[in-house]
Design an enzyme around this catalytic site. Structure first.
Site, PDB file in Angstrom:
ATOM      1  N   CYS A 183       0.789  -1.248  -0.067  1.00 59.70           N
ATOM      2  CA  CYS A 183      -0.074   0.117  -0.024  1.00 59.70           C
ATOM      3  C   CYS A 183       0.751   1.136  -0.146  1.00 59.70           C
ATOM      4  CB  CYS A 183      -0.920  -0.006   1.201  1.00 59.70           C
ATOM      5  SG  CYS A 183      -2.302   0.941   0.812  1.00 59.70           S
ATOM      6  N   HIS A 241      -3.370  -4.176   1.871  1.00 64.71           N
ATOM      7  CA  HIS A 241      -2.671  -4.744   2.965  1.00 64.71           C
ATOM      8  C   HIS A 241      -2.738  -6.216   3.141  1.00 64.71           C
ATOM      9  CE1 HIS A 241      -2.077  -1.095   5.335  1.00 64.71           C
ATOM     10  NE2 HIS A 241      -2.760  -0.608   4.345  1.00 64.71           N
ATOM     11  N   GLU A 267      -1.527  -7.971   5.403  1.00 57.50           N
ATOM     12  CA  GLU A 267      -1.414  -8.849   6.798  1.00 57.50           C
ATOM     13  C   GLU A 267      -2.825  -8.566   7.675  1.00 57.50           C
ATOM     14  OE1 GLU A 267      -0.685  -5.906   5.659  1.00 57.50           O
ATOM     15  OE2 GLU A 267      -1.074  -4.261   7.479  1.00 57.50           O
TER      16      GLU A 267
HETATM   17  N1  GLN Z   1      -3.493   6.605   0.971  1.00 55.68           N
HETATM   18  C1  GLN Z   1      -2.466   6.419   1.591  1.00 55.68           C
HETATM   19  C2  GLN Z   1      -1.127   6.970   0.994  1.00 55.68           C
HETATM   20  O1  GLN Z   1      -1.467   7.819   0.183  1.00 55.68           O
HETATM   21  C3  GLN Z   1      -1.863   4.862   1.535  1.00 55.68           C
HETATM   22  C4  GLN Z   1      -2.919   3.799   2.547  1.00 55.68           C
HETATM   23  C5  GLN Z   1      -2.391   2.800   3.110  1.00 55.68           C
HETATM   24  O2  GLN Z   1      -1.168   2.498   3.299  1.00 55.68           O
HETATM   25  N2  GLN Z   1      -3.530   2.075   3.636  1.00 55.68           N
HETATM   26  O3  GLN Z   1      -0.244   7.006   1.325  1.00 55.68           O
END
Ligand code: GLN
Length: 168
Positions: free
Chosen positions: A48, A151, A153
């Site tokens: 992410c 994610h 996890e």
């Molecule tokens: N929206 C977040 C970002 O721009 C990422 C979100 C996440 O890691 N769950 O970094």
């Protein structure tokens, strides 16, 4: 701490907030050590926000945020919509045997370009709140870098982490 990277073979950059991780990489003086780790072929797994940090190009990011360029992909930050558009999906993953993985996309980035030398291990089909349904890459890998836009996890399935440890 930079000294703690010594002897590390596999490094995970987790989810969270890529602009905050960028600031912390700089303030903790980890930007150069982590850049060198990636350039030296160290194994990296970005999930992410971590995927955003490792990408070569960021759309809709802050101009000062870090793109380490460890894997040749372009990502659009928050590309699946707002926090309320977060969702779970069942994904078939190349290299992960058995049942599909149930994973959580939490205000996740969308991969908009995959460069040469990068393979897509899983994709997700998504109906965008702005209109249109598309299949987009959800897991990419290069020689030493694995990234997932979700994610892995939070749904209690460690098979992607196992793949990272066993095949990188
Ligand atoms: N929206 C977040 C970002 O721009 C990422 C979100 C996440 O890691 N769950 O970094």
């Amino acid at each position: 701490m930079p000294a703690e990277l010594k002897g590390v073979t596999h490094l995970v950059i987790p989810g969270g907030e890529s602009t905050a991780i960028s600031l912390l990489l700089r303030s903790s003086e980890l930007l150069k050590p982590v850049t060198d780790f990636a350039a030296g072929g160290g194994a990296l797994f970005g999930t992410c926000a971590g995927m955003i940090i490792l990408a070569s190009e960021i759309m809709d990011g802050r101009p000062d945020q870090v793109a380490l360029g460890a894997i040749d992909i372009t990502v659009r930050r928050n590309g699946f919509g707002r926090q309320v558009n977060s969702f779970e999906a069942d994904l078939r993953v190349d290299g992960v045997a058995g049942r599909p993985m149930t994973v959580a996309f939490i205000r996740a980035p969308v991969v908009t370009r995959v460069g040469p030398g990068v393979s897509v291990l899983a994709s997700v089909t998504y109906e965008f709140p702005t209109g249109g349904t598309q299949e987009v890459p959800a897991i990419c890998r290069s020689k030493n870098v694995l990234v997932s836009s979700f994610h892995p996890e939070v749904t209690g399935d460690d098979r992607l982490h196992k793949l990272f440890l066993e095949s990188f």
